[in-house]
Write a protein that holds these residues in place. Sequence first.
Motif, mmCIF file in Angstrom:
data_model
loop_
_atom_site.group_PDB
_atom_site.id
_atom_site.type_symbol
_atom_site.label_atom_id
_atom_site.label_comp_id
_atom_site.label_asym_id
_atom_site.label_seq_id
_atom_site.Cartn_x
_atom_site.Cartn_y
_atom_site.Cartn_z
ATOM 1 N N THR A 1 0.847 -1.189 0.000
ATOM 2 C CA THR A 1 0.000 0.000 0.000
ATOM 3 C C THR A 1 0.883 1.239 0.000
ATOM 4 O OG1 THR A 1 -0.124 -0.017 2.408
ATOM 5 C CG2 THR A 1 -1.890 -1.134 1.227
ATOM 6 N N VAL A 2 0.409 2.251 -0.671
ATOM 7 C CA VAL A 2 1.158 3.494 -0.779
ATOM 8 C C VAL A 2 0.237 4.635 -0.368
ATOM 9 C CG1 VAL A 2 2.361 5.045 -2.354
ATOM 10 C CG2 VAL A 2 2.538 2.577 -2.670
ATOM 11 N N GLU A 3 0.704 5.430 0.553
ATOM 12 C CA GLU A 3 -0.052 6.607 0.969
ATOM 13 C C GLU A 3 0.444 7.808 0.171
ATOM 14 O OE1 GLU A 3 -2.573 6.821 3.207
ATOM 15 O OE2 GLU A 3 -2.483 4.643 3.457
ATOM 16 N N ILE A 4 -0.473 8.501 -0.475
ATOM 17 C CA ILE A 4 -0.113 9.682 -1.256
ATOM 18 C C ILE A 4 -0.898 10.859 -0.713
ATOM 19 C CG2 ILE A 4 -0.157 10.747 -3.534
ATOM 20 C CD1 ILE A 4 0.068 8.010 -4.746
ATOM 21 N N GLY A 5 -0.179 11.888 -0.324
ATOM 22 C CA GLY A 5 -0.816 13.080 0.207
ATOM 23 C C GLY A 5 -1.342 13.983 -0.888
ATOM 24 N N GLU A 6 -2.144 14.944 -0.492
ATOM 25 C CA GLU A 6 -2.756 15.893 -1.436
ATOM 26 C C GLU A 6 -1.696 16.646 -2.236
ATOM 27 O OE1 GLU A 6 -6.061 17.377 -3.297
ATOM 28 O OE2 GLU A 6 -6.148 16.011 -1.603
#
Length: 69
Positions: A47-52
Amino acid sequence: MARSDPQVNIRMPQELKDRLEAATTETNRSLNGEILERLERSFDAPTVEIGEASLDAIEARLRHALKHK
């Protein structure tokens, strides 16, 4: 899978069911087997978290690349 495994009843949109059923002909699995395989893979996938801010930067780069094609 053993008959002693628990059963889970779920609701899903008809379109998704149709897509899963179409995939079973390609993978030679039962509908149940196809769903289980896809669920297992979803837990194995990183899983990869991508911010705004990151999304905005990606969008800007894509727009630039498409504009200068």
